[in-house]
Each structure stands twice: as structure tokens, then as C-alpha cells.
Scaffold this motif. Structure first.
Motif, PDB file in Angstrom:
ATOM      1  N   ALA A 148     -17.742   4.583   3.266  1.00  0.00           N
ATOM      2  CA  ALA A 148     -18.119   4.839   4.655  1.00  0.00           C
ATOM      3  C   ALA A 148     -17.187   4.158   5.649  1.00  0.00           C
ATOM      4  O   ALA A 148     -17.092   4.568   6.808  1.00  0.00           O
ATOM      5  N   ARG A 149     -16.465   3.125   5.200  1.00  0.00           N
ATOM      6  CA  ARG A 149     -15.599   2.378   6.107  1.00  0.00           C
ATOM      7  C   ARG A 149     -14.164   2.884   6.094  1.00  0.00           C
ATOM      8  O   ARG A 149     -13.319   2.376   6.827  1.00  0.00           O
ATOM      9  N   HIS A 150     -13.847   3.866   5.263  1.00  0.00           N
ATOM     10  CA  HIS A 150     -12.486   4.335   5.132  1.00  0.00           C
ATOM     11  C   HIS A 150     -12.400   5.839   5.383  1.00  0.00           C
ATOM     12  O   HIS A 150     -13.405   6.552   5.308  1.00  0.00           O
ATOM     13  N   ARG A 151     -11.202   6.301   5.692  1.00  0.00           N
ATOM     14  CA  ARG A 151     -10.977   7.717   5.982  1.00  0.00           C
ATOM     15  C   ARG A 151      -9.716   8.197   5.264  1.00  0.00           C
ATOM     16  O   ARG A 151      -8.828   7.402   4.943  1.00  0.00           O
ATOM     17  N   ALA A 152      -9.645   9.493   5.046  1.00  0.00           N
ATOM     18  CA  ALA A 152      -8.438  10.105   4.482  1.00  0.00           C
ATOM     19  C   ALA A 152      -7.504  10.492   5.623  1.00  0.00           C
ATOM     20  O   ALA A 152      -7.931  11.112   6.606  1.00  0.00           O
ATOM     21  N   SER A 153      -6.239  10.116   5.494  1.00  0.00           N
ATOM     22  CA  SER A 153      -5.248  10.491   6.506  1.00  0.00           C
ATOM     23  C   SER A 153      -4.788  11.918   6.253  1.00  0.00           C
ATOM     24  O   SER A 153      -4.409  12.262   5.130  1.00  0.00           O
ATOM     25  N   GLU A 154      -4.836  12.733   7.294  1.00  0.00           N
ATOM     26  CA  GLU A 154      -4.453  14.141   7.178  1.00  0.00           C
ATOM     27  C   GLU A 154      -3.300  14.421   8.139  1.00  0.00           C
ATOM     28  O   GLU A 154      -2.767  13.545   8.790  1.00  0.00           O
ATOM     29  N   MET A 155      -2.941  15.663   8.236  1.00  0.00           N
ATOM     30  CA  MET A 155      -1.987  16.148   9.225  1.00  0.00           C
ATOM     31  C   MET A 155      -2.719  17.167  10.100  1.00  0.00           C
ATOM     32  O   MET A 155      -3.667  17.784   9.636  1.00  0.00           O
ATOM     33  N   PRO A 156      -2.312  17.354  11.358  1.00  0.00           N
ATOM     34  CA  PRO A 156      -1.086  16.901  11.996  1.00  0.00           C
ATOM     35  C   PRO A 156      -1.172  15.459  12.511  1.00  0.00           C
ATOM     36  O   PRO A 156      -2.258  14.922  12.716  1.00  0.00           O
ATOM     37  N   GLN A 157       0.029  14.871  12.694  1.00  0.00           N
ATOM     38  CA  GLN A 157       0.166  13.598  13.382  1.00  0.00           C
ATOM     39  C   GLN A 157       1.132  13.803  14.538  1.00  0.00           C
ATOM     40  O   GLN A 157       1.964  14.704  14.508  1.00  0.00           O
ATOM     41  N   ALA A 158       0.992  12.988  15.570  1.00  0.00           N
ATOM     42  CA  ALA A 158       1.865  13.119  16.744  1.00  0.00           C
ATOM     43  C   ALA A 158       2.298  11.736  17.207  1.00  0.00           C
ATOM     44  O   ALA A 158       1.556  10.751  17.048  1.00  0.00           O
ATOM     45  N   PHE A 159       3.492  11.686  17.790  1.00  0.00           N
ATOM     46  CA  PHE A 159       4.079  10.416  18.212  1.00  0.00           C
ATOM     47  C   PHE A 159       4.885  10.612  19.491  1.00  0.00           C
ATOM     48  O   PHE A 159       5.441  11.696  19.711  1.00  0.00           O
ATOM     49  N   LEU A 160       4.933   9.572  20.299  1.00  0.00           N
ATOM     50  CA  LEU A 160       5.988   9.550  21.298  1.00  0.00           C
ATOM     51  C   LEU A 160       7.301   9.566  20.530  1.00  0.00           C
ATOM     52  O   LEU A 160       7.486   8.801  19.577  1.00  0.00           O
ATOM     53  N   PHE A 161       8.208  10.433  20.920  1.00  0.00           N
ATOM     54  CA  PHE A 161       9.405  10.632  20.106  1.00  0.00           C
ATOM     55  C   PHE A 161      10.180   9.337  19.893  1.00  0.00           C
ATOM     56  O   PHE A 161      10.607   9.031  18.776  1.00  0.00           O
ATOM     57  N   ASP A 162      10.349   8.562  20.951  1.00  0.00           N
ATOM     58  CA  ASP A 162      11.122   7.323  20.827  1.00  0.00           C
ATOM     59  C   ASP A 162      10.474   6.348  19.849  1.00  0.00           C
ATOM     60  O   ASP A 162      11.164   5.611  19.138  1.00  0.00           O
ATOM     61  N   VAL A 163       9.132   6.342  19.798  1.00  0.00           N
ATOM     62  CA  VAL A 163       8.425   5.427  18.905  1.00  0.00           C
ATOM     63  C   VAL A 163       8.739   5.746  17.448  1.00  0.00           C
ATOM     64  O   VAL A 163       9.130   4.869  16.665  1.00  0.00           O
ATOM     65  N   ILE A 164       8.567   6.991  17.045  1.00  0.00           N
ATOM     66  CA  ILE A 164       8.742   7.340  15.634  1.00  0.00           C
ATOM     67  C   ILE A 164      10.214   7.393  15.249  1.00  0.00           C
ATOM     68  O   ILE A 164      10.591   7.020  14.126  1.00  0.00           O
ATOM     69  N   TYR A 165      11.084   7.813  16.165  1.00  0.00           N
ATOM     70  CA  TYR A 165      12.509   7.882  15.838  1.00  0.00           C
ATOM     71  C   TYR A 165      13.088   6.475  15.630  1.00  0.00           C
ATOM     72  O   TYR A 165      13.846   6.231  14.679  1.00  0.00           O
ATOM     73  N   GLU A 166      12.709   5.550  16.493  1.00  0.00           N
ATOM     74  CA  GLU A 166      13.185   4.175  16.349  1.00  0.00           C
ATOM     75  C   GLU A 166      12.614   3.529  15.081  1.00  0.00           C
ATOM     76  O   GLU A 166      13.285   2.723  14.428  1.00  0.00           O
ATOM     77  N   ALA A 167      11.383   3.894  14.730  1.00  0.00           N
ATOM     78  CA  ALA A 167      10.787   3.360  13.501  1.00  0.00           C
ATOM     79  C   ALA A 167      11.578   3.832  12.285  1.00  0.00           C
ATOM     80  O   ALA A 167      11.854   3.043  11.365  1.00  0.00           O
ATOM     81  N   TYR A 168      11.956   5.108  12.273  1.00  0.00           N
ATOM     82  CA  TYR A 168      12.737   5.622  11.144  1.00  0.00           C
ATOM     83  C   TYR A 168      14.129   4.989  11.098  1.00  0.00           C
ATOM     84  O   TYR A 168      14.686   4.776  10.018  1.00  0.00           O
ATOM     85  N   GLN A 169      14.686   4.694  12.251  1.00  0.00           N
ATOM     86  CA  GLN A 169      16.004   4.058  12.270  1.00  0.00           C
ATOM     87  C   GLN A 169      15.957   2.640  11.712  1.00  0.00           C
ATOM     88  O   GLN A 169      16.957   2.139  11.193  1.00  0.00           O
ATOM     89  N   GLN A 170      14.803   1.995  11.824  1.00  0.00           N
ATOM     90  CA  GLN A 170      14.667   0.608  11.366  1.00  0.00           C
ATOM     91  C   GLN A 170      14.148   0.489   9.939  1.00  0.00           C
ATOM     92  O   GLN A 170      14.349  -0.551   9.305  1.00  0.00           O
TER      93      GLN A 170
END
Length: 425
Positions: free
Chosen positions: A203-225
């Protein structure tokens, strides 16, 4: 990066299936939330990693290219995203060996706003390649950098606009957002010797599904690092945003249809869902306004017998405008009642317009031509001849993915409606 095909596509605007389409009030409210007063709507793009081999499915063809109703699974996913007019670009990452096959799918099913990039050897590397194509710092990029990027799986074909709007809106506010679903089974952790170590409280956990969305700069910089280990073995994009961007993603409750086609049996489930959706609406085209005509009894019978199916009535479609009204409802089943005419010219006109609309490129279109004729005044041989003509015409249009059949109903001119509607069936 491959250039985007410029072929036209069918004019499809709404979600598939009346029961699955978000209400106008729901979508308008979500759009208003995504575009606050005095602020522009965010530029949105989508990235689909489609480089998987489908090992768990146990078939030689990668699952995203497996046929469902004779159409590749990925085509359904692209259609779901294309119907969302505010998604500007859709970047698909495919392996070099499947690049030509993907181009053929785009051309055959007339997909639009699609750009192709080569996939990496892992899911994260494929997503990273898709993000690079959208980044302004790439000298050969032909796409503009979005404010928000959606990441979705190529094998989740039933995503709806309302879920996409929710994750985009949440990403605009929080920096990252993802769809979740309740866990179906309890998650346990085994010990080194194969015994139970501990279990999680479901009951305290969930399954992660798609779609997901991000501010582009946030996810792009994360992948670069992120590290090579993350790129090789990681799967969760939200975790990258948390680990490298310190962004706690907003979790959005998703619908049951967000499940991922993983095993061979899932293809049959996907086929059943698609068949159910396209059978939820019947358009009754009748060439008379006389409400006392027996043809309207057929409409009543259909509504009574098919109480889970939406039945709407239309006069014959002589203009593209009339047809557009029907197309906007995503209708693939037509019952044409011919009262005022004894030939099938009206059917020819409707079939021609259906073909011009390219609707049958995506799904089979069913057309049933019904003739109510007075058996005292019309020679039987003449009507059988007309039905034989329809039969020959049906063979011709079947090649266009339009399934046509004729139904001849004789009845006396003085008609007394039966008490039991089933008498007409």
C-alpha cells in the motif's frame, strides 16, 4: 538524424473510442492549467526509445514492430502522440538495422512530426540520443529545443491526452513528473540463499509507468552528468532527475491502459483493446427524415440491442464537411439505410469519401448497406441483381481495407411496428 517525412496523414483529431476519450470539460481544464493567464503554453516534444530487441517476448521481431491487426505496434503509439496537437516534435530512437523499416512505417501510415535518430545499446543511451537531437547545442540539430520533453515507451500504445497533459503540467511546475499505478503484487527481497529476506508494504509503494515529463534542461543536464553505470544498467528517468538534478518528481495517477506490451500474450490483449475501442460507435446514415419509416425502427433496435455502443444518425454525406463531422468522432462502423433509392450510388459516394479521408489506412472500416423495399412493388430478381453488384463492389473495396456487405429487407408498404423490437433482427 534522419529528416522527417513530409507526407500528409489522415485527419484524426480525437482519442480513439468514445468511452476512452476525455470529456471536453476535462481537457479544457487541463489545457487552462497548462497555460496560465498571461503566460504562453510550454513548447513540448516527445522522445520514444524504440531500440529494444524484445527478448522477453520470445519472437525474432522486436516487439515494437510486431503486428497487431496487421499493423506494427509502434504505429499505434505514434498515432496516440500525433493526435495531441500541442506536441510539436516526436523523436524516435531505432537501431540502424531497423531504420529503413521505421521509415516505411512512417510512410505507409502517414505519420507526421516524426524524426529518427539511431538508438544506443541501452534504453538510457537511446533516450540520451533523442534528447541530443532536440538540444540547441548540437550543430547538426534540425529541431528546436522544447521547454518540456515527454519520454514514453514505444510499446505503450494506449496513452491518452489527459494523462499527457497532467504530466506536462506537473513537470512545468515541479521540474519532473511521471505516471504511476498501484502495485498488483507484493514486492519481496530474497536473501543470498534464496529465502525470503523481507517484503515491502504494498500500500505504501507504486509502480512507475510511462509517460514521464521533464523540463528539458533538467533531464538533459542529468544525462550529461550521469555515469556509465547509469547509462548501462539504469532504467528509471525520474531517478536520474533526482540524483543529478535534485528534482523530486511529482507523481501522477495513471490509467489502467498504461501497461506495457512485454510478452507475446500482451499482443493479444492489445488487439482485444483496439477491437473494443473501434467497435464502440456506429454511425447510421439514412436518406430520409421521415421518422415514421421502418428504417428508424432499425435505429431503435440497434440502440436497445447494443446498449454499450454509441449509435448516432446522419443524413447522407455529400460534402467533406459532413464527413469531417463523422471522422472527428473516430467512427469505423457505418450502417447505411437506403429508403429513397434502389441502387447503391450513395454507398459508392460514402466509400469514396472514406477512402479519400485515409481513415482505412489505420483500421478496417465496416460499411453495411441496408435496403428496405416493398416486396409487392419491387421485383425480387431486380433487387438480387443489385445485391450481386454490391458483392462485386465489396471485393474491390476490400483491397482498400473497407469491408462492405449488403442487406436486403422486404416489408409491406403498410407497416405496423411490432411490439417486440427483436422481430426486426
Amino acid at each position: 538524424m534522419e529528416p522527417r517525412p513530409a507526407a500528409p496523414r489522415p485527419r484524426l483529431c480525437d482519442s480513439l473510442g468514445a468511452d476512452q476519450t476525455p470529456s471536453a470539460s476535462t481537457l479544457n481544464a487541463a489545457r487552462a492549467e497548462a497555460r496560465p493567464a498571461g503566460r504562453r503554453a510550454p513548447a513540448v516534444a516527445a522522445v520514444l526509445p524504440a531500440g529494444g530487441s524484445g527478448e522477453r517476448m520470445g519472437v525474432p521481431t522486436p516487439k515494437q514492430f510486431c503486428p497487431v491487426l496487421e499493423r506494427p505496434l509502434i504505429s499505434y503509439t505514434l498515432q496516440a502522440l500525433e493526435r495531441v496537437c500541442w506536441i510539436k516534435d516526436i523523436v524516435v530512437a531505432v537501431t540502424g538495422e531497423n531504420m529503413e523499416a521505421m521509415k516505411c512505417i512512417i510512410q505507409k501510415y502517414q505519420h507526421q512530426r516524426i524524426s529518427l535518430v539511431e538508438a544506443g545499446v541501452t534504453r538510457h543511451r537511446s533516450i540520451f540520443n533523442g534528447l541530443k537531437a532536440l538540444a540547441e547545442d548540437q550543430p547538426d540539430s534540425k529541431l528546436s529545443k522544447p521547454e518540456v520533453v515527454i519520454i514514453h515507451d514505444a510499446v505503450r500504445p494506449f496513452v491518452e491526452e489527459d494523462v499527457l497533459l497532467k504530466v506536462v503540467t506537473a513537470a512545468k511546475e515541479y521540474g519532473a513528473a511521471g505516471a504511476i499505478r498501484p502495485l498488483v503484487s507484493t514486492v519481496i527481497s530474497p536473501s543470498a540463499d534464496g529465502c525470503l529476506d523481507h517484503s515491502l508494504e504494498r500500500a505504501r509503494h507504486r509502480a512507475s509507468e510511462m509517460p514521464q515529463a521533464f523540463l528539458f534542461d533538467v533531464i538533459y543536464e542529468a544525462y550529461q552528468q550521469c555515469s556509465d553505470y547509469d547509462l548501462e544498467f539504469g532504467t528509471e528517468c525520474l531517478q536520474l532527475a533526482l540524483k543529478y538534478g535534485h528534482i523530486k518528481a511529482k507523481l501522477v495517477e495513471g490509467s489502467p491502459d498504461l501497461w506495457k506490451v512485454t510478452y507475446k500474450r500482451d499482443l493479444y490483449a492489445a488487439e482485444s483493446i483496439i477491437k473494443e475501442r473501434i467497435s464502440q460507435h456506429i454511425c447510421l446514415v439514412m436518406d430520409t427524415k421521415d421518422e415514421n419509416h421502418v428504417g428508424h425502427r432499425l435505429e431503435e433496435v440497434l440502440k436497445d440491442a447494443l446498449n454499450h455502443v454509441k449509435v448516432t444518425s446522419r443524413l447522407p454525406c455529400h460534402t467533406g464537411r459532413d464527413l469531417d463531422q463523422i471522422m472527428s468522432e473516430q467512427c469505423y462502423s457505418y450502417v447505411c439505410v437506403n429508403v429513397m433509392t434502389s441502387d447503391f450510388e450513395e454507398i459508392r459516394k460514402l466509400v469514396d469519401m472514406l477512402e479519400e479521408s485515409n481513415l482505412s489506412i489505420l483500421y478496417p472500416v465496416v460499411v453495411i448497406s441496408v435496403y428496405f423495399l416493398d416486396y409487392k412493388s419491387v421485383p425480387f430478381d431486380q433487387k438480387m441483381e443489385n445485391l450481386m453488384q454490391i458483392r462485386e463492389y465489396a471485393k474491390e473495396v476490400k483491397k482498400r481495407n473497407i469491408l462492405l456487405c449488403g442487406l436486403l429487407i422486404y416489408y409491406p408498404q403498410v407497416f405496423y411496428p411490432p411490439q417486440d423490437p427483436s422481430c426486426l433482427t
